[in-house]
Design a protein around this motif. Structure first.
Motif, PDB file in Angstrom:
ATOM      1  N   LEU A 192       0.834  -1.213   0.000  1.00 35.25           N
ATOM      2  CA  LEU A 192       0.000   0.000   0.000  1.00 35.25           C
ATOM      3  C   LEU A 192       0.863   1.255   0.000  1.00 35.25           C
ATOM      4  O   LEU A 192       0.563   2.231  -0.700  1.00 35.25           O
ATOM      5  N   PHE A 193       1.939   1.228   0.783  1.00 36.65           N
ATOM      6  CA  PHE A 193       2.832   2.387   0.823  1.00 36.65           C
ATOM      7  C   PHE A 193       3.381   2.672  -0.572  1.00 36.65           C
ATOM      8  O   PHE A 193       3.454   3.827  -1.003  1.00 36.65           O
ATOM      9  N   LEU A 194       3.768   1.602  -1.266  1.00 38.69           N
ATOM     10  CA  LEU A 194       4.327   1.786  -2.612  1.00 38.69           C
ATOM     11  C   LEU A 194       3.258   2.260  -3.589  1.00 38.69           C
ATOM     12  O   LEU A 194       3.525   3.084  -4.464  1.00 38.69           O
ATOM     13  N   ASP A 195       2.059   1.725  -3.447  1.00 41.87           N
ATOM     14  CA  ASP A 195       0.990   2.055  -4.391  1.00 41.87           C
ATOM     15  C   ASP A 195       0.514   3.494  -4.237  1.00 41.87           C
ATOM     16  O   ASP A 195       0.429   4.245  -5.207  1.00 41.87           O
ATOM     17  N   LEU A 232       9.276   0.534   9.288  1.00 47.62           N
ATOM     18  CA  LEU A 232      10.701   0.438   9.606  1.00 47.62           C
ATOM     19  C   LEU A 232      11.052  -0.857  10.322  1.00 47.62           C
ATOM     20  O   LEU A 232      12.106  -0.971  10.953  1.00 47.62           O
ATOM     21  N   ASP A 233      10.167  -1.813  10.222  1.00 47.24           N
ATOM     22  CA  ASP A 233      10.386  -3.071  10.933  1.00 47.24           C
ATOM     23  C   ASP A 233      11.711  -3.730  10.548  1.00 47.24           C
ATOM     24  O   ASP A 233      12.388  -4.325  11.386  1.00 47.24           O
ATOM     25  N   PHE A 234      12.080  -3.594   9.291  1.00 50.16           N
ATOM     26  CA  PHE A 234      13.280  -4.281   8.828  1.00 50.16           C
ATOM     27  C   PHE A 234      14.555  -3.776   9.508  1.00 50.16           C
ATOM     28  O   PHE A 234      15.575  -4.458   9.489  1.00 50.16           O
ATOM     29  N   THR A 235      14.496  -2.607  10.119  1.00 52.97           N
ATOM     30  CA  THR A 235      15.691  -2.095  10.797  1.00 52.97           C
ATOM     31  C   THR A 235      16.070  -2.970  11.987  1.00 52.97           C
ATOM     32  O   THR A 235      17.230  -2.985  12.403  1.00 52.97           O
ATOM     33  N   ALA A 247      11.185   6.966  -0.702  1.00 57.62           N
ATOM     34  CA  ALA A 247      10.118   7.810  -1.235  1.00 57.62           C
ATOM     35  C   ALA A 247       9.552   8.736  -0.167  1.00 57.62           C
ATOM     36  O   ALA A 247       8.745   9.605  -0.454  1.00 57.62           O
ATOM     37  N   ASN A 248       9.975   8.554   1.084  1.00 56.65           N
ATOM     38  CA  ASN A 248       9.425   9.355   2.174  1.00 56.65           C
ATOM     39  C   ASN A 248      10.523   9.930   3.042  1.00 56.65           C
ATOM     40  O   ASN A 248      11.033   9.244   3.928  1.00 56.65           O
ATOM     41  N   PRO A 249      10.869  11.174   2.823  1.00 58.56           N
ATOM     42  CA  PRO A 249      11.945  11.809   3.584  1.00 58.56           C
ATOM     43  C   PRO A 249      11.782  11.630   5.090  1.00 58.56           C
ATOM     44  O   PRO A 249      12.765  11.400   5.794  1.00 58.56           O
ATOM     45  N   GLY A 250      10.568  11.711   5.554  1.00 57.12           N
ATOM     46  CA  GLY A 250      10.330  11.554   6.980  1.00 57.12           C
ATOM     47  C   GLY A 250      10.760  10.189   7.472  1.00 57.12           C
ATOM     48  O   GLY A 250      11.431  10.064   8.497  1.00 57.12           O
ATOM     49  N   LEU A 251      10.379   9.182   6.732  1.00 56.91           N
ATOM     50  CA  LEU A 251      10.755   7.815   7.094  1.00 56.91           C
ATOM     51  C   LEU A 251      12.259   7.628   7.031  1.00 56.91           C
ATOM     52  O   LEU A 251      12.860   6.991   7.894  1.00 56.91           O
ATOM     53  N   HIS A 290      11.275  -2.390   0.807  1.00 57.27           N
ATOM     54  CA  HIS A 290      11.430  -1.558   1.997  1.00 57.27           C
ATOM     55  C   HIS A 290      12.261  -0.323   1.706  1.00 57.27           C
ATOM     56  O   HIS A 290      11.927   0.787   2.104  1.00 57.27           O
ATOM     57  N   ARG A 291      13.356  -0.554   1.005  1.00 55.41           N
ATOM     58  CA  ARG A 291      14.227   0.580   0.666  1.00 55.41           C
ATOM     59  C   ARG A 291      13.460   1.613  -0.160  1.00 55.41           C
ATOM     60  O   ARG A 291      13.558   2.807   0.069  1.00 55.41           O
ATOM     61  N   ARG A 292      12.694   1.138  -1.116  1.00 49.46           N
ATOM     62  CA  ARG A 292      11.956   2.066  -1.979  1.00 49.46           C
ATOM     63  C   ARG A 292      10.940   2.866  -1.175  1.00 49.46           C
ATOM     64  O   ARG A 292      10.720   4.048  -1.419  1.00 49.46           O
ATOM     65  N   VAL A 293      10.313   2.194  -0.229  1.00 40.13           N
ATOM     66  CA  VAL A 293       9.323   2.894   0.595  1.00 40.13           C
ATOM     67  C   VAL A 293       9.975   4.036   1.365  1.00 40.13           C
ATOM     68  O   VAL A 293       9.502   5.172   1.331  1.00 40.13           O
TER      69      VAL A 293
END
Lengths: 220, 220
Positions: free
Chosen positions: A22-25, A59-62, A117-121, A111-114
């Motif tokens: 959903l984030f990517l879409d 950010l779970d993958f961190t 695409a979001n400076p905040g993240l 995950h990286r793309r998400v």
DNA sequence: TTGTCAGATGTCACGCTCTGCCATAAATTA
DNA sequence: TAATTTATGGCAGAGCGTGACATCTGACAA
């Protein structure tokens, strides 16, 4: 592993996948927790029993990142110079992405793309790096036999290496061979960092060049 | 400056002061926007016309930080080696805090205490540093005549210096002579960083040691 | 002085995130 | 099967942040 735990694990993974998609879409901000919950057919309330926040999911993958890097550092031979050990730990991480399942690698790329695409993240993910830095610093200090509370050198060394990795990841461009590019880019940054450091500086026990009060002449 | 602008400025300053005081008294999270607005006798809606978020108020001083540091770098002599110029720019900032009004200095210390008491805020403030890094990188690249888009060396150099400053600030302990300690601590970290770097590395035009593809031997 | 106008403020309504609470449903164990 | 533990759902509510519209207030010119 009982049915209960299996179900939990499945739900959790489903939430991550649905959320990422959903984030990517439609973008991270435009995606609501309700939508993610609906996609997995659980109540919004239950979502927050799996993740403390929407950001936590993104950010779970961190968490995995932290474990792999710290684990890789712990696995380096004890007599290895600190910089080398740290650099290899990060190399081990990015290479573990390549060596992993195709599915797992795709997940990583998504995950990286998400976050890109979001400076905040992206900012938050970098901020989380600070926690990892602390653990790496403790390990380096232990290896070098100094007190991380009073000696800033382990912190500095770790900060240098993580900076290099971060710069490497920033430089990696988004394209076909995403993972390859990222690995190459990080490798370049690490080599560059290696070349930038004064040989032997990372081994505090050698020489006296690392004295805190030293007023070394400009490197430039 | 007209009455209108003066009032706006006053309200803004009052919001910062009231917010900071409340954050220190009862904690950042425990303080609501409504409370801050009430303390300044404006409507909660108006609060968001002055600051985009509660966090924006707490981290407002980073804007000034960015301007002072980038301004200080721009003021350094053009022929100065990049590392030296960057280090002096940051030194100029911390010293400008000392040289400033007592009132202004106190405000700075209060701000630092607020973010140090809140890990989340501290992380965000560090993450915001990335924006500043970009501006510093652009200036360094301009000085060295390289393209910051393709050459990672300016980024790396800037990241090293900002890391050193960050480590210095972390090391500074909270006590009586807060500002003095902070200045000393940052100064130490910068000296350490200077000692850690290979002399001349920051001047890309000299030698060929900085080639991207270089596989330099370990510094350790 | 007065009228006009742009800009600042307040009010209202709303969506979203996240939490506490309690009832219910499911899985585990005896 | 019965009892216990644990996950889930629904509800209410606090807090953050935003859009829309009305109102009030400096700014400025006639």
């Amino acid at each position: 592993m009982g049915l209960r735990e299996r179900k939990k694990h499945q739900t959790r993974q489903a939430l991550i996948d649905a959320g990422t998609r959903l984030f990517l879409d439609q973008g991270y901000e435009a995606t609501t927790v309700d939508q993610i919950a609906a996609a997995v057919e659980i109540s919004p309330r239950t979502f927050f029993r799996y993740f403390g926040s929407k950001e936590d999911l993104a950010l779970d993958f961190t968490v995995d990142y932290a474990e792999r890097v710290t684990g890789a550092l712990a696995a380096r031979p004890p007599d290895e110079p600190p910089f080398t050990a740290l650099a290899h730990a990060f190399r081990a991480y990015v290479h573990s992405m390549e060596a992993d399942t195709a599915e797992s690698a795709e997940r990583f790329v998504r995950h990286r793309r998400v976050i890109e695409a979001n400076p905040g993240l992206l900012c938050t993910s970098i901020a989380r790096m600070i926690e990892i830095e602390k653990r790496l610093t403790a390990e380096i200090a232990r290896r070098q036999g100094t007190d991380p509370g009073t000696d800033p050198r382990p912190r500095l060394l770790v900060a240098f290496v993580t900076s290099a990795v971060r710069v490497g990841m920033e430089c990696s461009v988004d394209g076909e061979a995403y993972l390859d590019d990222l690995v190459t880019s990080v490798e370049n940054a690490l080599c560059l960092a290696e070349a930038a450091l004064r040989p032997g500086w990372d081994q505090f026990s050698l020489g006296s060049s690392g004295q805190v009060a030293t007023n070394a002449s400009s490197p430039g």
